[in-house]
Design a protein around this motif. Structure first.
Motif, short mmCIF file in Angstrom:
data_model
loop_
_atom_site.label_atom_id
_atom_site.label_comp_id
_atom_site.label_asym_id
_atom_site.label_seq_id
_atom_site.Cartn_x
_atom_site.Cartn_y
_atom_site.Cartn_z
N LEU A 79 0.95 -1.41 -0.04
CA LEU A 79 0.13 -0.14 0.14
C LEU A 79 0.87 1.28 -0.04
O LEU A 79 1.99 1.28 0.53
N SER A 80 0.29 2.26 -0.65
CA SER A 80 1.12 3.73 -0.58
C SER A 80 0.32 4.67 0.00
O SER A 80 -1.27 4.62 0.03
N LEU A 81 0.68 5.75 0.57
CA LEU A 81 -0.06 6.84 1.11
C LEU A 81 -0.36 7.98 0.01
O LEU A 81 0.79 8.10 -0.73
N LYS A 82 -1.34 8.24 -0.21
CA LYS A 82 -1.75 9.45 -0.94
C LYS A 82 -0.98 10.70 -0.90
O LYS A 82 -0.73 10.90 0.60
N ASN A 83 -0.50 11.22 -1.56
CA ASN A 83 0.07 12.72 -1.42
C ASN A 83 -0.16 13.42 -2.66
O ASN A 83 -0.75 13.04 -3.59
N ASN A 84 0.01 14.75 -2.46
CA ASN A 84 -0.36 15.64 -3.36
C ASN A 84 0.86 16.26 -4.30
O ASN A 84 0.73 17.30 -4.55
N ILE A 85 1.80 15.54 -4.22
CA ILE A 85 3.16 16.04 -4.88
C ILE A 85 2.99 16.35 -6.30
O ILE A 85 3.41 17.24 -6.97
N LEU A 86 2.50 15.20 -7.04
CA LEU A 86 2.30 15.36 -8.46
C LEU A 86 1.02 16.04 -8.74
O LEU A 86 -0.07 15.46 -8.46
N GLN A 87 1.09 16.98 -9.49
CA GLN A 87 -0.15 17.85 -9.91
C GLN A 87 -0.78 17.24 -11.45
O GLN A 87 -0.45 17.63 -12.29
N THR A 88 -1.29 16.01 -11.10
CA THR A 88 -1.79 15.28 -12.44
C THR A 88 -3.11 16.18 -13.15
O THR A 88 -3.32 16.01 -14.38
N SER A 89 -3.51 16.91 -12.64
CA SER A 89 -4.51 17.89 -12.93
C SER A 89 -4.23 18.70 -14.20
O SER A 89 -4.87 19.06 -15.34
N LYS A 90 -2.70 18.90 -14.35
CA LYS A 90 -2.39 19.63 -15.45
C LYS A 90 -1.86 18.74 -16.48
O LYS A 90 -1.08 19.41 -17.63
N LEU A 91 -2.00 17.64 -16.52
CA LEU A 91 -1.55 16.51 -17.28
C LEU A 91 -2.66 15.83 -17.93
O LEU A 91 -3.39 15.34 -17.26
N ASN A 92 -2.61 15.46 -19.30
CA ASN A 92 -3.36 14.49 -19.77
C ASN A 92 -2.70 13.05 -20.32
O ASN A 92 -3.21 12.29 -19.96
N TYR A 93 -1.30 13.34 -20.55
CA TYR A 93 -0.45 12.14 -20.95
C TYR A 93 0.75 12.47 -20.60
O TYR A 93 1.57 13.37 -21.01
N LEU B 34 -11.06 12.99 -25.17
CA LEU B 34 -12.46 13.16 -25.15
C LEU B 34 -13.16 13.12 -23.74
O LEU B 34 -13.87 13.74 -23.37
N PHE B 35 -12.51 12.19 -22.78
CA PHE B 35 -12.78 12.00 -21.47
C PHE B 35 -11.94 12.81 -20.44
O PHE B 35 -11.92 12.49 -19.38
N SER B 36 -11.03 13.37 -20.90
CA SER B 36 -9.78 14.17 -20.27
C SER B 36 -9.30 13.02 -19.20
O SER B 36 -8.96 13.41 -18.07
N ASP B 37 -8.92 11.85 -19.67
CA ASP B 37 -8.09 10.95 -18.85
C ASP B 37 -6.70 11.27 -18.54
O ASP B 37 -6.34 11.94 -19.31
N PHE B 38 -6.34 10.94 -17.29
CA PHE B 38 -4.84 10.93 -17.07
C PHE B 38 -4.34 9.74 -17.43
O PHE B 38 -4.56 8.64 -16.99
N VAL B 39 -3.25 9.81 -18.51
CA VAL B 39 -2.54 8.50 -18.84
C VAL B 39 -1.27 8.71 -18.71
O VAL B 39 -0.61 9.51 -18.74
N VAL B 40 -0.60 7.39 -18.38
CA VAL B 40 0.84 7.41 -18.06
C VAL B 40 1.25 6.00 -18.83
O VAL B 40 0.68 5.14 -18.37
N ALA B 41 2.18 6.30 -19.50
CA ALA B 41 2.88 5.33 -20.53
C ALA B 41 4.39 4.89 -20.21
O ALA B 41 4.91 6.04 -19.65
N ASP B 42 4.78 3.72 -20.18
CA ASP B 42 6.27 3.42 -20.16
C ASP B 42 6.72 3.46 -21.20
O ASP B 42 8.06 2.96 -21.37
#
Length: 378
Positions: free
Chosen positions: A164-178, A250-258
């Motif tokens: 398990l991981s603790l949630k933190n607010n470090i990464l501002q994913t609201s500014k990212l789509n991809y 279209l759905f404003s998903d946050f996507v992370v790819a390797d």
């Protein structure tokens, strides 16, 4: 008041324990100060009474609250999250438990507040998470580091690290789509992309290299199998990007790819003969026009020695004969590509000396580096 550094122990053994811990972290971030570091989460038996096992962790927080005001805030957060305190003596189960372990190097001995926490050196469930984020912190009374206190601790309770991981607010994913996490073979890109997706509720896109029938053959005979390998990778990457990324805007998903599909060209330039590469590049350029480009491209740099160690550690048989020279060529290919990027948002992060899977502080360092890149490009 000047910002001060405090260490806080958090625990829960009632209800949705993980959810309670994350709610506490969010509340502390909002009402107490910046949560600079979070430990991994451990499961331990109840201490001092019979009850369900606890999830325990530790936080490092920067706050402008005085010690007494910090205690008041933590008690308020506990109450709001369902903590019920009784007048009976002894310990009991609780939805959330928040304790001040250290407040800078202050020594406080008041009726309602004692800092450092008087029992922290006796409790494995406190010391283990604390050592995860502050092994060198010196106890101002006992004059020992947290690591030394952990080594000396007589507590024999079993403590198990969880996934398990603790949630933190470090990464501002609201500014990212991809977001793309790239790197050489063995750099840790898949591990980091997976961890970010899990911790920030992102859609994960992983390269499907395991099913490629040409890959084991390529490492045995590169000249013979390089072209079919690169063509098969290109076709599969293009298909995957078409399937997984075609509608995320279209759905404003946050996507992370390797991986980024452009890696096809980087690897092909290293592995293919000149005429083959010319043909490959023509096909690639046709396909590349149709794919979605990332908002941010992160390249994880690892030195060659560390890459070889990682490759050996993960134990894929067909990778064990990869030469240092091949890894250097791949790295140079990535760096040459990055130098040409004027429009793509790119950041290079050196991870040669950190272990973001085992050390939560290293992971948070990476997140802050990525977030700094997001801010620079906003």
């Amino acid at each position: 008041m000047k910002q001060q550094q405090a260490y806080i122990s958090i625990g829960s053994n009632l209800g949705n324990r993980h959810q309670h811990l994350n709610a506490a972290v969010s509340a502390i971030e909002d009402e107490v100060g910046n949560v600079e570091a979070t430990s991994v989460v451990y499961e331990t038996p109840a201490w001092g009474f019979k009850g369900a096992p606890f999830l325990n962790a530790a936080l490092r927080v920067k706050t402008d609250l005085s010690p007494s005001r910090l205690l008041e805030k933590l008690l308020t957060i506990e109450k709001r999250l369902g903590r019920v305190r009784s007048n009976e003596t002894g310990y009991s189960s609780r939805t959330i438990d928040l304790d001040i372990l250290f407040y800078e190097d202050e020594i406080i001995n008041e009726q309602l507040l004692k800092v450092p926490h008087p029992k922290l050196q006796d409790r494995l469930f406190v010391l283990k998470p604390l050592a995860n984020i502050a092994p060198s912190k010196v106890h101002p009374v006992l004059s020992k580091t947290v690591k030394q206190l952990l080594d000396d601790c007589k507590d024999t309770d079993t403590i198990a690290q969880t996934d398990l991981s603790l949630k933190n607010n470090i990464l501002q994913t609201s500014k990212l789509n991809y977001l793309v996490i790239e790197g050489n073979i063995g750099a840790g890109k898949t591990s980091l992309a997976t961890k970010i997706a899990n911790d920030y509720n992102g859609k994960l896109v992983l390269e499907r290299f395991a099913d490629n029938p040409f890959l084991p053959k390529f490492y045995k005979d590169q000249s013979r199998y390089a072209f079919p390998l690169e063509m098969s990778f290109l076709a599969d990457r293009y298909q995957q990007f078409s399937d997984d990324l075609s509608q995320f805007d279209l759905f404003s998903d946050f996507v992370v790819a390797d991986y980024d599909i452009y890696k096809s060209l980087i690897f092909a330039k290293v592995t293919l003969a000149e005429e083959e590469f010319s043909l490959y590049r023509t096909i690639f350029n046709i396909m590349y026009k149709e794919v979605v480009k990332p908002d941010l491209y992160i390249y994880l740099y690892q030195n060659t020695k560390r890459l070889l160690q990682n490759i050996k550690k993960r134990g894929r048989g067909y990778e064990q004969d990869i030469s240092p020279e091949y890894l250097v060529k791949i790295n140079n290919g990535y760096l040459d590509y990055i130098k040409t990027q004027t429009e793509k948002k790119v950041a290079i992060i050196d991870v040669s000396e950190i272990d973001f899977l085992s050390n939560n502080s290293d992971y948070e360092f990476l997140l802050r580096q990525i977030n700094d890149a997001i801010k620079r490009e906003s």
